[in-house]
Design an enzyme around this catalytic site. Structure first.
Site, PDB file in Angstrom:
ATOM      1  N   CYS A 189      43.753  36.270  34.515  1.00 29.02           N
ATOM      2  CA  CYS A 189      43.641  35.369  35.471  1.00 29.02           C
ATOM      3  C   CYS A 189      42.591  35.200  36.253  1.00 29.02           C
ATOM      4  O   CYS A 189      43.942  35.038  37.348  1.00 29.02           O
ATOM      5  CB  CYS A 189      44.423  33.871  34.961  1.00 29.02           C
ATOM      6  N   CYS A 238      43.012  31.982  38.715  1.00 29.55           N
ATOM      7  CA  CYS A 238      45.123  31.999  38.751  1.00 29.55           C
ATOM      8  C   CYS A 238      45.954  32.666  40.019  1.00 29.55           C
ATOM      9  O   CYS A 238      46.506  31.792  40.780  1.00 29.55           O
ATOM     10  CB  CYS A 238      45.907  32.169  37.818  1.00 29.55           C
ATOM     11  N   ASP A 239      45.276  34.147  39.908  1.00 34.04           N
ATOM     12  CA  ASP A 239      45.783  35.328  40.449  1.00 34.04           C
ATOM     13  C   ASP A 239      45.546  35.927  42.123  1.00 34.04           C
ATOM     14  O   ASP A 239      45.561  36.599  42.420  1.00 34.04           O
ATOM     15  CB  ASP A 239      46.410  35.981  40.072  1.00 34.04           C
TER      16      ASP A 239
END
Ligand code: NAP
Length: 308
Positions: free
Chosen positions: A133, A136-137
């Protein structure tokens, strides 16, 4: 034991919408899932949810959650569903905490699971620089070099988001054309720190304790490796159909839960909605998932009313 009118599995866009409609049809509803918000929470910028120009995936999904759980008809629970069985007049599911729940109808809205590449180094370095992701990261790679793999919305949006914090982003895609929305392609092309590595792929993730680079199928600028600290693999997702198949639901040739225009599966009383299904021409979007959730609930309502 209480028997709900409808059991909904999945806490994403489709599941929440199905719960909202079921509640307004005054069906007693049990809404369960493992990941609150589903894949929707990975969208840094939604941009195509009508009526809301500027909203993030997590905020949109939080609005959905609040709406779905505002009804007294909806019982909401965070849990994995371990098993589902057909009973004489409905379905029974077993949750991972040992609870058993029964319902007259069932809506599968579990979405999909991120696809892996299956190359050397990938699993070993998962969580040590390999993630699935980018949006997200990316924040954890401030000032570092990263690679994003793929050419769909997730990869291209992910590269654009990563470019805001990373030093350099290599967008590695196996073709020269992107399937992502042109909006995202234009956005990423405007980033000076994004390097396009096209008609190429990665064959290995390199590193001992953590990611140090990727090996390429073909040399890029004279080298068959690129040094990076993070690899965001965004090569699509596969529908999470295992539970549905265990109940006898059929999947199509691409592996998606087969549904008709009313979101009915081949098993009476069982419906599907969202990314798990073949509905909406495989166009996995917030709007299509919400639409399918509404239709699935309408079909569950008709089924319960008919007293089957
Ligand atoms: P996707 O659209 O299926 O794209 C997957 C990408 O990975 C494709 O470019 C594909 O290449 C590539 N790929 C697949 N297998 C590969 C392999 N073995 N090696 C190298 N590359 C590989 O998946 P997605 O981007 O995750 O998007 C899924 C759905 O979510 C789509 O419907 C998308 O529109 C939606 N989505 C929407 C948003 C948004 O609206 N904000 C954000 C994210 C996702 P090819 O192009 O060559 O097939």
């Amino acid at each position: 034991m209480k028997k709900y009118d409808v059991l909904i599995i999945g806490l994403g866009c489709a599941g929440y919408t199905a719960a909202i409609y079921s509640a307004r049809y005054m069906l007693s509803t049990f809404l369960v899932g493992a990941v609150e918000g589903g894949l929707g929470i990975t969208a840094a910028e939604v941009g195509n949810w009508p009526g809301n120009i500027d909203i993030t995936g997590p905020d949109l999904m939080e609005n959905f959650r609040k709406h779905a759980t505002s009804f007294s008809e909806v019982t909401h629970k965070n849990a994995w569903v371990k098993k589902i069985e057909k009973t004489a007049d409905g379905f029974q599911m077993l949750l991972d905490d040992g609870e058993t729940v029964e319902g007259k109808t069932l809506i599968f809205a579990m979405g999909s699971n991120k696809r892996h590449l299956g190359i050397p180094g990938e699993e070993r370095l998962s969580g040590k620089g390999v993630t699935y992701c980018a949006t997200c990261d990316a924040f954890f790679y401030k000032g570092k070099d990263v690679a994003v793999i793929g050419g769909g919305d997730s990869a291209v949006e992910g590269a654009a988001i990563a470019a805001q914090v990373a030093k350099k982003v290599y967008l590695i895609h196996r073709r020269k054309d992107f399937r992502a929305e042109p909006y995202w392609v234009e956005k990423v092309k405007a980033k000076e720190n994004v390097v396009f590595v096209l008609e190429n792929n990665i064959t290995e993730v390199l590193g001992e304790q953590k990611v140090s680079g990727v090996k390429l199928a073909k040399p890029f600028e004279g080298s068959d490796t690129i040094n990076v600290d993070g690899v965001f693999i965004e090569v699509g997702a596969d529908p999470a159909t295992a539970l549905a198949e265990s109940l006898g639901c059929t999947v199509d040739t691409k592996g998606y839960l087969s549904v008709d225009a009313a979101m009915r599966t081949n098993v009476a009383g069982v419906f599907g909605a969202g990314d798990i299904t073949s509905g909406s021409n495989y166009f996995a979007q917030f709007v299509t998932a919400a639409g399918e959730g509404a239709i699935a609930s309408n079909s569950a309502f008709n089924y319960v009313q008919a007293g089957r």
